[in-house]
Design an enzyme around this catalytic site. Structure first.
Site, PDB file in Angstrom:
ATOM      1  N   MET A  45       0.841  -1.178   0.000  1.00  0.00           N
ATOM      2  CA  MET A  45       0.000   0.000   0.000  1.00  0.00           C
ATOM      3  C   MET A  45       0.887   1.242   0.000  1.00  0.00           C
ATOM      4  SD  MET A  45      -2.811  -1.596   0.177  1.00  0.00           S
ATOM      5  CE  MET A  45      -3.396  -3.201   0.717  1.00  0.00           C
TER       6      MET A  45
ATOM      7  N   ASP B 118       0.354  -6.303   6.576  1.00  0.00           N
ATOM      8  CA  ASP B 118       0.660  -5.684   5.282  1.00  0.00           C
ATOM      9  C   ASP B 118       2.152  -5.361   5.238  1.00  0.00           C
ATOM     10  OD1 ASP B 118       0.576  -4.418   2.852  1.00  0.00           O
ATOM     11  OD2 ASP B 118      -0.354  -2.591   3.593  1.00  0.00           O
ATOM     12  N   PHE B 119       2.967  -6.415   5.377  1.00  0.00           N
ATOM     13  CA  PHE B 119       4.421  -6.248   5.363  1.00  0.00           C
ATOM     14  C   PHE B 119       4.888  -6.131   3.914  1.00  0.00           C
ATOM     15  CE2 PHE B 119       5.706  -8.303   9.692  1.00  0.00           C
ATOM     16  CZ  PHE B 119       4.801  -7.472  10.336  1.00  0.00           C
ATOM     17  N   GLU B 120       5.616  -5.061   3.627  1.00  0.00           N
ATOM     18  CA  GLU B 120       6.105  -4.812   2.275  1.00  0.00           C
ATOM     19  C   GLU B 120       7.604  -4.530   2.325  1.00  0.00           C
ATOM     20  OE1 GLU B 120       3.676  -1.943   0.185  1.00  0.00           O
ATOM     21  OE2 GLU B 120       1.856  -2.585   1.223  1.00  0.00           O
ATOM     22  N   GLY B 121       8.145  -4.156   1.184  1.00  0.00           N
ATOM     23  CA  GLY B 121       9.544  -3.767   1.123  1.00  0.00           C
ATOM     24  C   GLY B 121      10.483  -4.855   1.605  1.00  0.00           C
TER      25      GLY B 121
END
Length: 464
Positions: free
Chosen positions: A1, A245-248
């Site tokens: 997101m 919502d873990f990203e990167g």
């Protein structure tokens, strides 16, 4: 997101139906490749220029500055460039994988899902509308009070809970400051509105992470702090659960960690343990959702971690051990079918964003199961139908990969009823209990006059 607005040029192109392509190589050794863009997605062998140098991507990347590459970085330094910039050209239709997928795609669900230890969370509609609410920050979409969120949204993910530092595990959540969000409600009114939503049968969750909230539980101390700090937020605001919502660079696999069923990497093991602790603390009614990007899930069909010989991006497929370990606790997995590069589906063809086909192929992988890294002896099992939804941008400004309502509904119809599937053959069969649709975001949907909500809520209700 993403918090920030999509670059104006990207939004303008998307709004007119144009396609944004990434150049695959420079036309001359001394010419500068197209300029690097923080919002663009690049795949292996794509070339860019940055500060009068050319760089070539070693694997999929987005938002990683070329100068921060080095020996272990994603960008290979190709030296100084000058002269005219070559025109932007489309990437090849089928970029070559470093690890080939199986030669024969599965035609039936490749494995039986493991038995479920508990029934699905009660209180959700058969087909749910799920959205993210910008509660802790503002951007071009504007602030929206919790009390003003329309009743059509069945799961509301509060964005975002973020750590005090990447490795602290100490998650904090506060309402958007009044200076940033004029008209923000008081915390008491916010909590009261959450209580009213829950009384009306809606689920309100804390979404943890996002594009700017890197969470790396490298130690057991960070794990324990994660559990205690998240519990404090859940209790303070009276929430139904959490969304991961873990990203990167939050999740990646250590070299040699090759078995998704038995992970050894601390950030993976500690996250699994933390989520199991939260589920045990709050019981069967605790809602657990996840919103990974395709890079961390479906790309695992081709690549898993750094690979048997190293050199691959260690983040590839890194959500798979978390999903697998929590398969009996997971309420909904809604992968972000946006801001994605092309991904190989179960038909061994590359699928790209922008139409029903991408949603169908990516979601079918979760409903049918798939061999990880092409190894048919290492199958990621199918999830239950009620555990699977997919994510789509609510508008052209919300993310790359926007699909008009007709295309989104074509994909759902294909997955639920097995009809109108285009050229793709669904391996998972019909899925009448498919959970529904997620979007980033509720705020952006309001900004565009509720196109997503007004189109899809009646459609989902009409599926039966």
């Amino acid at each position: 997101m993403r918090r920030s607005l999509i670059l104006a040029v990207t939004a303008a192109l998307a709004a007119t139906g144009s396609t944004v392509y990434i150049a695959s190589s420079a036309s001359a050794a001394v010419a500068c490749a197209p300029a690097w863009s923080a919002s663009a997605v690049y795949v292996k062998d794509n070339s860019v220029s940055y500060q009068s140098k050319n760089y070539t991507a070693k694997w999929w990347t987005q938002g990683e500055v070329p100068t921060a590459s080095g020996e272990w970085g994603v960008w290979a330094d190709k030296g100084a460039c000058g002269g005219t910039t070559p025109p932007t050209t489309p990437p090849p239709t089928t970029p070559p994988p470093t690890t080939p997928p199986p030669t024969t795609p599965p035609t039936t669900p490749p494995t039986t899902p493991p038995p479920t230890s508990q029934p699905p969370v009660a209180g959700l509609p058969k087909h749910a509308l799920i959205g993210y609410l910008h509660a802790s920050f503002a951007n071009g979409a504007g602030y929206l009070k919790m009390a003003d969120v329309p009743a059509d949204w069945d799961i509301i993910n509060l964005s975002f809970g973020e750590p005090t530092s990447a490795t602290s595990g100490d998650i904090r959540f506060t309402l958007c400051p009044a200076a940033e969000c004029p008209g923000v409600e008081s915390e008491a009114d916010f909590i009261g509105a959450i209580r009213a939503k829950r009384a009306a049968g809606k689920k309100v969750l804390l979404s943890i992470g996002g594009a700017n909230g890197q969470v790396q539980l490298t130690t057991t101390a960070a794990r324990d702090k994660f559990v205690s700090s998240v519990s404090a937020i859940v209790d303070r605001y009276g929430l139904d659960g959490v969304d991961i919502d873990f990203e990167g660079h939050s999740l990646s696999l250590n070299t040699g960690d090759t078995d998704f069923k038995n992970p050894t990497t601390p950030v993976i093991v500690n996250l699994i343990s933390a989520l199991k602790s939260l589920k045990a603390r709050y019981g069967a009614s605790f809602v657990l959702t996840m919103a990974p990007e395709t890079f961390f899930v479906q790309l695992g069909y081709q690549y898993y971690g750094s690979g048997p010989w190293g050199g691959q991006d260690p983040r590839a497929g890194s959500y798979l051990p978390v999903i697998y370990a929590l398969r009996n606790d997971l309420t909904v997995l809604h992968v972000q079918d946006y801001n994605s590069g092309s991904i190989v589906g179960l038909d061994n063809q590359y699928h790209s964003m922008g139409g029903a086909d991408f949603h169908i192929a990516m979601t079918d992988m979760l409903l049918a199961g798939f061999p990880v890294a092409g190894n048919t002896a290492n199958m990621f099992p199918a999830l239950r139908e009620d555990q699977v939804a997919f994510g789509a941008p609510s508008s052209v400004s919300a993310g790359n990969g926007y699909v008009a309502p007709a295309g989104v509904q074509q994909a759902v119809t294909c997955l639920v009823k097995g009809s109108n599937c285009g050229g793709y053959t669904v391996r998972s069969g019909t899925n009448p209990n498919f959970r529904g649709l997620m979007t980033w975001s509720i705020n952006w949907d309001r900004f565009y006059n509720w196109e997503f909500r007004n189109s899809h809520e009646p459609f989902l209700n009409g599926l039966g």
